[in-house]
Write an enzyme that holds these catalytic residues in place. Structure first.
Site, mmCIF file in Angstrom:
data_model
loop_
_atom_site.group_PDB
_atom_site.id
_atom_site.type_symbol
_atom_site.label_atom_id
_atom_site.label_comp_id
_atom_site.label_asym_id
_atom_site.label_seq_id
_atom_site.Cartn_x
_atom_site.Cartn_y
_atom_site.Cartn_z
ATOM 1 N N GLU A 293 -3.512 1.025 3.494
ATOM 2 C CA GLU A 293 -2.601 0.956 5.141
ATOM 3 C C GLU A 293 -2.891 1.611 5.478
ATOM 4 O OE1 GLU A 293 1.165 -3.166 4.829
ATOM 5 O OE2 GLU A 293 1.172 -0.796 4.684
ATOM 6 N N CYS A 294 -4.188 1.715 6.924
ATOM 7 C CA CYS A 294 -3.732 2.669 8.175
ATOM 8 C C CYS A 294 -4.465 4.030 7.512
ATOM 9 C CB CYS A 294 -2.537 3.032 8.820
ATOM 10 S SG CYS A 294 -2.408 3.594 10.412
ATOM 11 N N GLY A 295 -3.424 4.472 7.260
ATOM 12 C CA GLY A 295 -3.881 5.844 6.806
ATOM 13 C C GLY A 295 -5.191 5.815 5.075
ATOM 14 N N MET A 298 -8.253 4.389 6.305
ATOM 15 C CA MET A 298 -9.480 5.373 6.548
ATOM 16 C C MET A 298 -9.811 6.209 5.212
ATOM 17 S SD MET A 298 -6.830 6.934 9.660
ATOM 18 C CE MET A 298 -7.147 8.332 9.890
ATOM 19 N N THR A 394 -6.342 -2.687 6.040
ATOM 20 C CA THR A 394 -6.124 -2.812 7.569
ATOM 21 C C THR A 394 -5.698 -1.346 8.453
ATOM 22 O OG1 THR A 394 -3.852 -3.670 7.265
ATOM 23 C CG2 THR A 394 -5.636 -5.084 6.999
#
Length: 405
Positions: A293-295, A298, A394
């Protein structure tokens, strides 16, 4: 059962709501009062401060993202009924009363129980503001002076996290001292109203993605909602934490891996050098689901460009790359309809949550998107995330399925 509760609110960010709340919580805990706090809306950082101040885990209560059954279950742990308004009166005097008047008349269903004045410049300043507000029939419950040394430091996603303050206990003690000196704590306690709540239930916001969940948890991976972890544990799942920054791979005994959000852009060099973590995650993903998720998303990509423009190679389990040098704020509620099964739900499931990041996609990659997004008004806003084999991710943070079990 019954509980007594109140809401701390403020007309704007930066008004001092968090510091006043922490001061009150710490002062009440010092008096031996069992107190808990809940954060209204999406926020990972404040609940950790609340937990440090109260000694009890706090939850988020989100009336948009959480269905009623989940809110009822979480309200079994917390309660709220009336409002305590925190006014930052820096550079204001009698005009502060106009702000209070606006809140009084905005919604007749909302009761303003009292006002705390923050960043008062002098006794004369306090008297001018308090006298103007008193004419509205609203009780002024205290006035905190301008004290720069008690301000909590911030970074791009909000406050510096509670776990990063080596002096957090002394900070909370100073806030409690200020609350005891400048606030009428007895009057604040009297503001709390009894509210009936149901006993805590076993409602799961997201069903456990596995029986034994490997959860990345360190300074780079911190953004995971307490209600998710509590729901998984209540459903019988086990959670095993590991630290990518310490070059630890996900435990082999686990059947799913979850990389939460956080600050990988601040630790991109260390993550790029963590070969045991990267190789172990790749082995894990050959046979078991991995979700970021998010980080975490990435880190699943090919690389992260840090604030200085330097590129750091990541795990490459998904094809995108991200940049923190080309910053743009992405903020807001969204509802995701999953185009494929993943640890956050089966294909076709609708999950509500939010985006909150500054990173941008520097390369979109070739992976199929994981979800179709709509905003809080139901308008389609495109796709999000990627999926390849057992790996999904995501930018979107999941809070709850639209319909919970």
């Amino acid at each position: 059962m019954t509980a007594r509760g109140l809401i701390m609110a403020a007309p704007n960010s930066g008004a001092g709501k968090t510091t006043v709340t922490l001061g009150v919580l710490a002062a009440l805990k010092r008096r031996g009062i069992a107190v808990r706090a809940a954060k209204a809306g999406p926020d990972y950082i404040d609940p950790a401060f609340h937990a440090a101040a109260t000694g009890a885990q706090g939850f988020n209560l989100d009336t948009w993202a959480m269905p009623p059954a989940l809110l009822d279950a979480l309200m079994g742990e917390t309660a709220r009924d009336c409002d305590l308004l925190v006014l930052d009166v820096h550079a204001q005097a009698q005009s502060a009363a106009a702000v209070v008047r606006g809140f009084l008349s905005h919604d007749p269903a909302v009761r303003i129980a009292g006002v705390v004045l923050n960043r008062v410049g002098s006794d004369r300043h306090r008297a001018m503001v308090a006298d103007a507000i008193a004419q509205l029939g609203v009780c002024v419950l205290g006035a905190l002076p301008r004290e720069d040394h008690i301000v909590l430091p911030e970074r791009h996603l909000g406050l510096v996290q509670a776990s990063e303050h080596g002096d957090l206990r002394s900070r909370l003690d100073r806030l409690a001292d200020m609350a005891e000196r400048y606030l009428d704590l007895e009057a604040i306690i009297a503001c709390a109203r009894s509210v009936a709540v149901t006993a805590p239930g076993a409602v799961c916001a997201l069903p456990p993605p596995g029986q034994r969940i490997a959860l990345a948890l360190d300074a780079a991976f911190t953004f995971v909602y307490a209600h998710l972890l509590a729901g998984w544990r209540k459903a019988g799942a086990e959670i095993a934490t590991f630290s990518p920054l310490a070059d630890e791979p996900p435990p082999e005994s686990c059947d799913v891996c979850w990389l939460p959000g956080g600050y990988p852009e601040l630790h991109a060099g260390a993550l790029a050098s963590a070969q045991c973590f990267q190789q172990g995650l790749a082995r894990f993903a050959h046979t078991r689901p991995v979700h970021g998720e998010c980080g975490g998303y990435m880190v699943l990509g090919e690389g992260i460009e840090d604030a200085n423009g330097a590129r750091h190679a990541m795990t490459g389990l998904l094809a995108h790359s991200t940049s923190f040098a080309k910053r743009k704020l992405h903020l807001g509620y969204c509802e995701a309809r999953l185009r494929a099964g993943s640890p956050i739900g089966p294909m076709g499931a609708s999950v509500r949550g939010h985006e909150f990041h500054y990173a941008t996609l520097s390369a979109a990659g070739t992976d199929e998107p994981l979800a179709e997004l709509a905003d809080a008004q139901g308008r389609a806003v495109g796709t999000d995330g990627g999926r390849r084999g057992r790996v999904t991710g995501t930018f979107f943070h999941a809070i709850a399925r639209k319909e919970v079990d």
